[in-house]
Design an enzyme around this catalytic site. Structure first.
Site, mmCIF file in Angstrom:
data_model
loop_
_atom_site.group_PDB
_atom_site.id
_atom_site.type_symbol
_atom_site.label_atom_id
_atom_site.label_comp_id
_atom_site.label_asym_id
_atom_site.label_seq_id
_atom_site.Cartn_x
_atom_site.Cartn_y
_atom_site.Cartn_z
ATOM 1 N N CYS A 307 43.175 52.875 -40.227
ATOM 2 C CA CYS A 307 43.328 53.154 -41.659
ATOM 3 C C CYS A 307 42.415 52.225 -42.472
ATOM 4 C CB CYS A 307 44.797 53.030 -42.052
ATOM 5 S SG CYS A 307 45.114 53.661 -43.721
ATOM 6 N N HIS A 391 47.052 57.289 -38.423
ATOM 7 C CA HIS A 391 48.033 56.280 -38.003
ATOM 8 C C HIS A 391 48.591 56.594 -36.613
ATOM 9 C CE1 HIS A 391 48.600 53.800 -41.648
ATOM 10 N NE2 HIS A 391 48.121 54.871 -42.257
ATOM 11 N N GLU A 393 50.235 54.752 -34.805
ATOM 12 C CA GLU A 393 51.546 54.099 -34.626
ATOM 13 C C GLU A 393 52.683 54.931 -35.213
ATOM 14 O OE1 GLU A 393 50.834 53.391 -38.812
ATOM 15 O OE2 GLU A 393 49.525 53.440 -37.063
#
Length: 1524
Positions: A307, A391, A393
């Site tokens: 990001c 993202h 995660e």
């Protein structure tokens, strides 16, 4: 961290003093007392305080404040994620931003415990230690919440953190504004008198956002772990820490401006986190990165940026960062990996991206966004530096790319090795096919209805678009996909076979047509089971035919319960504890392991057929016997009653790209078949963790099974934990697929057909946006409610309870912006007599009410409504009984609270606020009128005086994130603007609504024909309908599709808004027809036959008067004024008499009475059904032939006509009758009488459009019994048999277009059709309706139909019968008829004996046959079991399948009612062909006689093939590309 939290709070936000909805301060203690409940209590109140949102473009929106009641400024952005608001609000990337959530209802599952710490020492459920967003904007805030992990409401959490929240905002309008103008600064203002700001401080410019969120001192996680990573915290989400540490990292997190380049040598790699704002503000970080990437080769350390980390890395590498117009924020962003070609669905939250054209030559693009083409990550060509703009995660969002962390750590272990991403399975070779056979589903039945017409049609369109030749096999003449006319040019097959979809016939079609590919997933269980048999027999290999899409072995793996369980065990996935059984004793043994209650399921079955909950061994033995009669294997499964039922529609291409298109949650917990459940899409009570856990599982399972195309996966989810198990996978298009297609706007069948050809998902265009592609997951900014439609009241003796075996005949789908709006709309759609979420057919006692809730029937939703409206039971009590989630029940309660606010008021008392609340909560004007003792028209006038009108919104698949060129619309009261301009003209065509008995796929065919004709004439066509299974609700078919109610109120709303030319009410069956009078009175222009004349035909008394007046013969009749008058009439004409209500469909409440007692019972039922219109009683003519005339008239003159006869005598509803065209048994005199009467009736009613007139004939009497001034069920059959579309002619007549070139058959035509006969046969679903009596009468019972052609009546009849699933008897036939029919049975019995059948008969029938010299064996009646000595019992013979066909014909004089019922019912339950009508028996015997003599073509697949080989195009009965 605590000190930072305190410091931040003291910088202007109030934390200690909390505010309630009115803006007053409350003590923190009062809020905390509510924090620990997993559900909100009765004391939860909706927000009332007003606040405003000012935007820098000068606009102001007013809503209600539900968070901390204070003012705040920030950059206003939107995110399209449908779950995960706790994670989003605590994402540091949202620092300084006011988040708009596009998902319409927020707060449903509350907020988890803030104090719970995970094993890493981090708050377990959040992405930071506090909320980072400046404010929250939602459309609807759920002040009631329910979730096992919840500890408070969302509003209480916002107050606790000092964050304002604003609801009652048209978030779709706001999203479009941001999309068009870019992200802009806004201010939530609680002081209503404060002027809008005059200057706007953009937080991206005015503040160093990264500096605000970054850690202040280094901190280490996972101390002692082997891999040493330095993490630069620019606003690091906690899940990045969790994923790195659990993979074996010792992670040292350092501040954003830490001089990390000097410390690089101490670490194995550098990780750059996400963060907020403009990346160019992080000059110190960029400088450190420049140093880090400039080291000599021997000092290189892997660097991975996410990001903001991606942007910082890009800037360090010499690139430029650019601000995106509105950013990419959501959970459904599609990204392609250029190194592997694989596509992923990703979670994103950023406002800037790197322009990769500005990077140095050392870097290359790694990921690209498939929607907007922006860069999503890059990679160094030789060093281990790589980034992701998305993202990996997740939290919130999909878990598809967590492998990026593994890739990074693998590189940290071996920095010199090239960066490796997971390699996909090698795809099978792309199919090289030119000609494709598509198997249809045959006649519609419960569990297999019009959804396969829609999906098959979509598949044909997709295949034709790719230049393929398509051969269709489907005997369903009423389906749109079997059209061969030029209006259907893009959707029609090249060759259509109206033949049974059975292995024998399919093999012969393969032999003749020589296709190189076959599609088997678009024809329901019929096509799938047929394909499995062909595969096992080696037919596909023998003829070198390639199965497209999912391979047959994968189908078998999902259908065979044991194989399915084994396949899932290979990937450690959970199915319910279950055991397969092929015998009753095996099932009983299995029950000892599962315990009771348990569930049994049949393999290779449709709609849960043969499944059920068993409470004890006796119950298990009964159910297992029935299930094993129709299925080779059953599954005995541990019961999970009360668990949530959730399903996902999944799409996968052969290159392993996979998406979940729609997730749905059942309102009803597990235990009720999903086809019989109320279903919501998207799911409403699942957290981000649950939603994505099941999504991840779905993708893993579908990839493992090797599905290519579309499938459906169903789960049971424990309501108080993360425990789940997989119930089943349907490796084909299903009813849920049609629902998901319409719910999302994603055409699943169309896409699946393309994928079957080997086209990758990212090469298929998104049909709605026309700008993006099909590799994406729709984001919904509305809620869809599906409610099933049952017709159990039409069947005597049927058990009305609903369970694991499906009984519904159709379904509706409503669209709204809240559950209240969507649910009330859906309830009304199910039947026009439903007013909404109100009591209906009241339960007399509390015990009755509780029983209905505990043992659900088709009335359960009304029982919940009664309990709430009458305050009989609390929400908690209803939940305890039903296990329906608290959240669903609280939303139902909100509907009732609105009713409570209106009760006792007059119309003049209703103010703007209560009127708007009622409309937002789904109340119709008619409903409101009932509460305030007024009329619908007066309520409408008052509502419009307040300027409260519905707004039109688009279904655009992407929650307004991208502009959509879509005509797919719905209306809502939760909106401030329309998405589309007025259509300004066009013709509105009203659809047929839910499939029900009497209104099925035939009327959808009529609707589609009408809109296709209008468009071919250059007219704009608007369709209004709400049936997700239909072709008419495909947005491709019309210029505007309103997926909305067919009510007077809604039609007027659309008519006025679009300034329509007029409305066609005559092609959608009874629902539109019933609207003609009220719409006409309201000033709506009815096109075609006038409303007054429609009323003259529908109103039994007016019609009977008119028929007398014009000199057309009819049975003697009288209007029902009293019971005495009816009894007097019956005494005069003699029994039997027929009771007929007005304005009803499929003979509802129409009954034949044979005695005074029966007549009294019939009268009360008819009066209940026809409250506002007269009931007529007439003489019932026994033994009469029934005749129908289907026609089209223009200005009272018939321009097209077809006369057909019923095989069954009058007394069987026309929808259940077997129709013959042209008539084979009528005299020239009878035909002329029909023609004469038809002319007179059409003229007197001045008909323009379609008409259906029914007659009975006996001797020289030909009497008119009914006239429908609309299309009838037989129009598709008549049109396809006559070779011309009657509805096309009717539509042209209605709009004044010329029909002279259509070659229409008229009343004078004598030679159409020529050389062949068409027979339409009904399809019944008695198998599914346990306890129903499979016998025919004046009220309709069939759920669908098939039609076949033959050289003569007998040939067409047998073909049609076989197409319904009937199997020709091999050896033994059981006969049992009422004594008055024994002479007829003698003649047919002798024919059957002559054909070599062994006859068995019950005592009375057998004695007559033996007396007349026909050999037969007498068997005992069912009730004589054990008492009739050595003679076999009829029931045993049926159950042991010792007979191949059963004939049981009762009459009103039958005495052995129970015996006859048991014989008929057992035949149905054990899958044995059954005939219950003497005329059918006669025709069957005649046909079987000709068949045995070899006189019939086409009943045997081989002889049919030989016939086709010898036939020339000139010999063809119809279009040479149609085969019958």
């Amino acid at each position: 961290m605590t000190s930072m939290l305190r410091l931040y709070r003291s910088s202007g936000r109030r934390g200690a003093a909390l505010l309630n909805g009115s803006g007053k301060q409350t003590s923190a203690a009062g809020t905390i007392s509510r924090l620990m409940g997993t559900q909100s209590g009765d004391d939860a109140k909706p927000p009332t305080a007003l606040a405003r949102l000012h935007l820098e473009d000068g606009s102001t929106l007013t809503g209600r404040s539900f968070g901390s009641h204070e003012s705040v400024s920030g950059e206003v952005v939107f995110t399209t994620g449908m779950v995960g608001y706790p994670e989003a609000l605590t994402d540091p990337s949202y620092q300084g931003q006011i988040i708009t959530l596009t998902t319409p209802m927020v707060g449903n599952y509350g907020v988890p415990d803030r104090k719970k710490i995970d094993k890493f020492g981090l708050p377990a459920h959040f992405e930071s230690y506090k909320i980072h967003a400046s404010g929250l904007i939602v459309q609807d805030y759920s002040h009631h919440y329910s979730h096992w992990q919840a500890s408070s409401s969302l509003g209480d959490w916002l107050k606790e953190e000092g964050i304002p929240g604003l609801c009652d905002i048209d978030t779709r309008m706001l999203t479009k504004k941001i999309r068009q103008k870019g992200a802009m600064v806004g201010r939530i203002e609680v002081d209503l008198d404060a002027p809008p700001p005059t200057s706007w401080a953009n937080p991206n410019i005015a503040r160093h956002l990264v500096g605000e969120v970054s850690i202040k001192e280094p901190k280490t996680y996972g101390k002692g772990n082997p891999i040493k990573i330095m993490g630069v915290d620019c606003g690091m989400k906690y899940n990045m820490i969790r994923l790195l540490v659990e993979r074996g990292c010792e992670l040292t997190v350092v501040p954003w401006d830490y001089p990390f380049a000097a410390d690089m040598h101490k670490y194995d790699g550098i990780f750059l986190s996400n963060g907020p704002g403009d990346p160019t503000y992080c000059k110190e970080t960029i400088e450190q990165l420049r140093q880090a990437i400039s080291v000599p080769d021997n000092e290189v350390k892997p660097i991975f940026g996410i990001c903001l980390g991606n942007q910082l890395m890009g800037l360090a590498a010499g690139g430029q960062a650019k601000k995106l117009p509105f950013g990419n924020r959501g959970q459904n962003q599609p990204v392609i990996n250029h190194s592997t070609g694989e596509c992923y669905i990703t979670s994103q939250n950023h406002g800037y991206h790197i322009d990769t054209t500005t990077l140095s030559d050392d870097y290359t693009e790694l990921f690209t966004n498939l929607n907007d083409g922006s860069n999503e990550g890059f990679i160094h060509k030789s060093r281990p530096y790589f980034t992701a703009q998305f993202h990996p995660e997740h939290k919130n969002g999909p878990t598809d790319t967590t492998f990026m962390f593994d890739t990074f750590l693998a590189s940290c272990k071996d920095p010199k090795a090239p960066i490796q991403f997971p390699v996909r399975k090698v795809a099978q070779a792309k199919p090289n096919v030119k000609k494709i056979l598509l198997l249809g589903s045959g006649g519609t039945s419960i569990g297999q209805a019009g959804e396969f017409d829609y999906s098959g049609g979509q598949a044909i369109k997709a295949l034709k678009e790719e230049g393929k030749e398509v051969v269709l096999m489907n005997p369903n003449i009423a389906s749109v996909q079997t059209n061969m006319d030029n209006k259907s040019i893009h959707n029609k097959a090249d060759h259509t076979y109206f033949l049974p979809v059975t292995p024998d016939f399919v093999e012969e079609v393969i032999k003749k047509e020589k296709p190189d590919g076959i599609v088997v997933s678009m024809g329901g269980q019929t096509a799938l089971n047929c394909a499995v048999e062909l595969y096992k027999a080696g037919i596909f290999d023998k003829y070198n035919v390639q199965v497209l899409g999912t391979q047959i072995q994968a189908v078998i793996d999902t259908e065979d319960r044991q194989l399915f369980s084994d396949k899932l065990a290979e990937i450690n996935e959970k199915v319910a504890e279950s055991y397969t059984a092929v015998s009753i004793e095996e099932a009983v043994e299995a029950s000892k392991k599962t315990g009771f209650p348990l569930m049994i399921r049949s393999a290779f079955a449709l709609g849960g057929l043969g499944s059920g909950i068993c409470v004890d061994e006796k119950h298990l033995r009964e159910n297992a016997k029935v299930a094993l009669a129709t299925s080779p294997q059953i599954l005995v499964e541990k019961s999970m009653l009360g668990w949530k039922e959730v399903e996902y529609e999944v799409v996968r291409d052969m290159y392993d790209n996979c998406v979940t298109v729609c997730n749905m949650e059942n309102f009803d917990p597990l235990g009720i078949h999903t086809g019989d459940s109320i279903v919501m899409a998207p799911s409403q009570t699942m957290s981000d963790e649950e939603y994505h856990m099941l999504r991840e599982t779905a993708i893993r399972v579908v990839k493992h099974l090797g599905i290519v195309g579309e499938c459906n996966i169903q789960y049971a989810l424990h309501p108080e934990s993360l425990e789940y198990c997989i119930i089943e996978v349907n490796a084909r298009l299903s009813r849920s697929s049609a629902l998901a297609s319409k719910a999302t706007g994603y055409p699943l069948a169309f896409v699946a057909a393309k994928l079957g050809l080997g086209i990758p998902l990212n090469d298929v265009q998104n049909a709605v946006t026309k700008k993006t592609q099909a590799f994406f997951e729709p984001s919904l900014d509305y809620i869809v409610t599906k409610i099933p439609r049952w017709d159990m009241s039409k069947f005597q003796g049927v058990a009305t309870n609903i369970g694991s075996a499906m009984k519904s005949v159709g379904e509706v789908m409503s669209i709204g912006r809240t559950m209240e709006e969507s649910l009330q709309k859906a309830i009304r759609m199910v039947d026009p007599s439903n007013t909404g979420f109100e009591p209906k057919m009241r339960f007399a006692t509390k015990d009755d009410l509780i029983h209905e809730l505990r043992v659900p029937t088709d009335k359960r939703i009304f029982a919940i409504a009664q309990a709430m409206h009458e305050k009989t039971l609390s929400v908690r009590e209803i939940h305890d009984i039903t296990k329906i989630d608290h959240w669903f029940l609280r939303r139902c309660e909100a509907i009732v609270k609105t009713a409570d606010a209106m009760r006792g008021k007059s119309l003049s008392d209703l103010d703007f606020a209560i009127m708007l609340e009622a409309k937002k909560n789904g109340y119709s004007d008619k409903q409101i009128a009932a509460y305030v003792n007024s009329t619908e028209d007066d309520v409408r006038a008052k509502r419009k005086s307040f300027d409260i009108t519905p707004k039109t919104k688009q279904i655009d698949t992407l929650a307004a994130e991208y502009p959509a060129d879509t005509n797919y619309l719905y209306t809502t009261y939760h909106g401030s603007e329309d998405d589309v301009e007025s259509a300004n003209g066009g013709v509105m065509v009203l659809g047929s609504g839910a499939y029900r008995i009497g209104s099925s796929i035939e009327f959808d065919w009529c609707g589609v024909s009408a809109i296709r004709t209008l468009r071919s004439l250059g007219k704009k066509a608007t369709m209004v309908n709400y049936n997700p299974e239909t072709v008419s609700t495909d947005y491709d078919e019309c210029d505007r599709l309103y997926f909305d109610e067919l009510s007077g109120e809604r039609i007027r709303d659309i008519y006025e808004k679009d300034n329509a030319e007029g409305v066609v009410v005559s092609v959608g069956g009874q629902i539109p027809n019933g609207l003609a009078i009220p719409l006409d009175k309201a000033g709506v222009k009815i096109l075609g036959t006038s409303a007054k004349m429609i009323d003259n035909a529908e109103d039994r008394m007016k019609f009977s008067d008119m028929v007398d007046e014009i000199g057309v013969q009819q049975p003697r009749w009288r209007e029902l004024t009293s019971v005495d008058s009816a009894l007097d009439f019956a005494a005069n004409v003699g029994y039997p008499v027929l009771v007929r209500p007005s304005y009803v469909l499929s003979g509802a409440a129409m009954n034949v009475a044979w005695t005074d007692d029966q007549l009294k019972a019939c009268l009360s039922e008819a009066a209940e059904v026809s409250k506002e219109h007269p009931v007529v009683i007439s003489d019932f003519i026994e033994g009469a032939v029934e005749i129908e005339m289907d026609g089209v008239a223009k200005d009272g003159e018939l321009i097209a006509a077809a006369i057909h006869e019923h095989i069954e005598n009058a007394g069987v509803h026309s929808g259940d009758a077997t129709l013959v065209l042209p008539p084979q048994g009528l005299t020239a005199y009878q035909m002329e009488r029909v023609r004469d009467a038809s002319r007179k009736i059409a003229k007197r009613l001045n008909i323009t459009g379609p008409v259906n007139i029914q007659f009975v004939a006996k001797g020289t009497d030909v009497m008119c019994i009914e006239c429908n001034v609309r299309a009838s069920r037989s129009f598709p059959f008549v049109s396809k048999t006559m070779g011309v579309d009657f509805i096309e002619a009717a539509t042209k007549a209605i709009v004044g277009a010329d029909t002279s070139d259509m070659n229409l058959p008229t009343l004078e035509t004598r030679n159409r059709p020529n050389g062949f006969v068409g027979v339409k046969a009904p399809m019944f679903s008695f198998t599914r309706l346990r306890g129903s009596d499979p016998v025919l009468g004046v009220e309709m019972a069939s759920t669908g139909e098939v039609a076949c052609f033959g050289a003569n009546k007998e040939e067409a009849f047998l073909k049609a019968l076989l197409s319904t699933g009937f199997k020709m008897p091999k050896k033994n036939i059981l006969l049992s008829v009422q004594s008055s029919l024994e002479n007829d049975m003698t003649h047919s019995g002798y024919q059957l004996h002559e054909l070599g059948y062994n006859l068995f008969a019950t005592k009375a029938t057998g004695e007559v046959l033996q007396k007349n010299g026909i050999p037969c064996t007498i068997v005992g009646y069912p009730t004589e079991k054990g008492t009739s000595g050595d003679i076999p019992n009829a029931l045993d013979m049926i159950r042991e399948k010792q007979v191949d066909m059963v004939v049981n014909v009762p009459t009103y004089e039958s005495k052995r009612l129970e015996d006859n019922f048991q014989i008929r019912r057992s035949a149905v339950d054990f899958g044995i062909p059954l005939l219950t009508n003497m005329n059918l028996v006669k025709v069957f015997a005649d046909a079987a006689h000709k068949y045995k003599k070899g006189e019939l073509i086409g009943l045997d697949a081989t002889t049919l093939f030989e016939h086709y080989q010898a036939e020339t195009d000139a010999d063809a009965w119809t279009n040479p590309t149609e085969f019958h």
